[in-house]
Design an enzyme around this catalytic site. Structure first.
Site, PDB file in Angstrom:
ATOM      1  N   LYS A   1       0.826  -1.221   0.000  1.00 54.93           N
ATOM      2  CA  LYS A   1       0.000   0.000   0.000  1.00 54.93           C
ATOM      3  C   LYS A   1       0.855   1.263   0.000  1.00 54.93           C
ATOM      4  O   LYS A   1       0.354   2.372   0.101  1.00 54.93           O
ATOM      5  CB  LYS A   1      -0.953   0.002   1.197  1.00 54.93           C
ATOM      6  CG  LYS A   1      -1.924  -1.176   1.201  1.00 54.93           C
ATOM      7  CD  LYS A   1      -3.060  -0.970   2.191  1.00 54.93           C
ATOM      8  CE  LYS A   1      -2.727  -1.530   3.543  1.00 54.93           C
ATOM      9  NZ  LYS A   1      -3.869  -1.464   4.473  1.00 54.93           N
TER      10      LYS A   1
ATOM     11  N   LYS B   1       2.385   2.637   2.165  1.00 52.52           N
ATOM     12  CA  LYS B   1       2.100   3.473   3.341  1.00 52.52           C
ATOM     13  C   LYS B   1       3.244   3.316   4.345  1.00 52.52           C
ATOM     14  O   LYS B   1       3.637   2.187   4.669  1.00 52.52           O
ATOM     15  CB  LYS B   1       0.808   3.012   4.043  1.00 52.52           C
ATOM     16  CG  LYS B   1      -0.481   3.391   3.361  1.00 52.52           C
ATOM     17  CD  LYS B   1      -1.665   3.025   4.275  1.00 52.52           C
ATOM     18  CE  LYS B   1      -2.971   3.547   3.738  1.00 52.52           C
ATOM     19  NZ  LYS B   1      -4.091   3.287   4.663  1.00 52.52           N
TER      20      LYS B   1
HETATM   21  N1  C2G Z   1     -12.260   4.728   7.283  1.00 55.19           N
HETATM   22  C1  C2G Z   1     -13.485   5.376   7.394  1.00 55.19           C
HETATM   23  N2  C2G Z   1     -13.527   6.719   7.408  1.00 55.19           N
HETATM   24  C2  C2G Z   1     -12.383   7.453   7.321  1.00 55.19           C
HETATM   25  C3  C2G Z   1     -11.138   6.805   7.228  1.00 55.19           C
HETATM   26  C4  C2G Z   1     -11.103   5.430   7.210  1.00 55.19           C
HETATM   27  O1  C2G Z   1     -14.548   4.720   7.471  1.00 55.19           O
HETATM   28  N3  C2G Z   1     -12.474   8.816   7.332  1.00 55.19           N
HETATM   29  C5  C2G Z   1     -12.256   3.258   7.257  1.00 55.19           C
HETATM   30  C6  C2G Z   1     -11.683   2.694   5.963  1.00 55.19           C
HETATM   31  O2  C2G Z   1     -12.689   2.676   4.952  1.00 55.19           O
HETATM   32  C7  C2G Z   1     -11.278   1.294   6.392  1.00 55.19           C
HETATM   33  C8  C2G Z   1     -10.850   1.497   7.859  1.00 55.19           C
HETATM   34  O3  C2G Z   1     -11.424   2.759   8.276  1.00 55.19           O
HETATM   35  O4  C2G Z   1     -12.404   0.428   6.360  1.00 55.19           O
HETATM   36  C9  C2G Z   1      -9.350   1.556   8.020  1.00 55.19           C
HETATM   37  O5  C2G Z   1      -8.848   2.572   7.160  1.00 55.19           O
HETATM   38  P1  C2G Z   1      -7.323   2.448   6.671  1.00 55.19           P
HETATM   39  O6  C2G Z   1      -6.451   2.224   7.839  1.00 55.19           O
HETATM   40  O7  C2G Z   1      -7.050   3.558   5.721  1.00 55.19           O
HETATM   41  O8  C2G Z   1      -7.398   1.059   5.883  1.00 55.19           O
HETATM   42  P2  C2G Z   1      -6.935   0.739   4.393  1.00 55.19           P
HETATM   43  O9  C2G Z   1      -5.576   1.271   4.155  1.00 55.19           O
HETATM   44  O10 C2G Z   1      -8.042   1.150   3.522  1.00 55.19           O
HETATM   45  O11 C2G Z   1      -6.769  -0.858   4.492  1.00 55.19           O
HETATM   46  O12 C2G Z   1      -7.126  -5.286   2.924  1.00 55.19           O
HETATM   47  C10 C2G Z   1      -7.807  -4.065   3.155  1.00 55.19           C
HETATM   48  C11 C2G Z   1      -6.864  -2.955   3.532  1.00 55.19           C
HETATM   49  O13 C2G Z   1      -5.958  -3.387   4.526  1.00 55.19           O
HETATM   50  C12 C2G Z   1      -7.664  -1.757   4.010  1.00 55.19           C
END
Ligand code: C2G
Length: 142
Positions: free
Chosen positions: A45, A47
């Site tokens: 990712k 990140k």
């Molecule tokens: N999220 C949310 N609202 C936000 C930010 C994040 O609802 N303002 C949700 C994302 O949609 C996700 C969860 O919080 O369901 C975690 O967000 P991230 O840590 O950014 O996860 P991500 O990088 O999208 O990882 O295999 C799937 C991935 O690992 C998902």
């Protein structure tokens, strides 16, 4: 006992994450969070997390909605997780809408929840950097 799973990085934990976890738990009795490892975050990712895996895990385990935190090490593990952890429902934010529908074939309900607007780990980092630029620590009064 209805078992729910979700996946994510959850860096710099914020209320958008909590809103997601709360709604995920509302869909069952037991919520598992598959937390992206530092290697998975960087390799898959691009990140670079502020908090390391163990720190992010500690934070998640303190949340009342979360029952178990396991590592997310690859994209493919979702299919096996559904069976290994007897998952009824897979939940994730709608920024992933449609991406994990294949999990229905494993017998899981797939739910995409609306993201919380105006908050993201990226925005937090950007705003902090901007603030620092406008108020360099060295020149702070008293
Ligand atoms: N999220 C949310 N609202 C936000 C930010 C994040 O609802 N303002 C949700 C994302 O949609 C996700 C969860 O919080 O369901 C975690 O967000 P991230 O840590 O950014 O996860 P991500 O990088 O999208 O990882 O295999 C799937 C991935 O690992 C998902």
């Amino acid at each position: 006992m209805k078992r729910v799973i979700t996946y994510g990085t959850f860096d710099l934990l914020h209320y958008g994450h909590i809103n997601l976890l709360r709604r995920a738990k509302e869909r069952g009795d037991y919520l598992i969070v598959a937390l992206s490892t530092d290697e998975f975050n960087w390799n898959e990712k691009q990140k670079k997390c502020y908090f390391k895996y163990q720190q992010r895990k500690t934070l998640l385990e303190a949340i009342r909605y979360v029952d178990l935190v396991i590592p997310e090490t690859c994209w493919e593990q979702k299919k096996t997780d559904i069976h290994e952890y007897h998952i009824d429902t897979f939940v994730i934010g709608d920024d992933w809408k449609g991406k994990f529908d294949f999990l229905k074939d494993e017998g899981a309900e797939v739910v995409y929840l609306s993201r919380t607007p105006e908050i993201s780990t990226t925005d937090i980092k950007m705003n902090l950097a901007k603030h620092e630029e406008e108020n360099p620590a060295g020149s702070r009064k008293n």
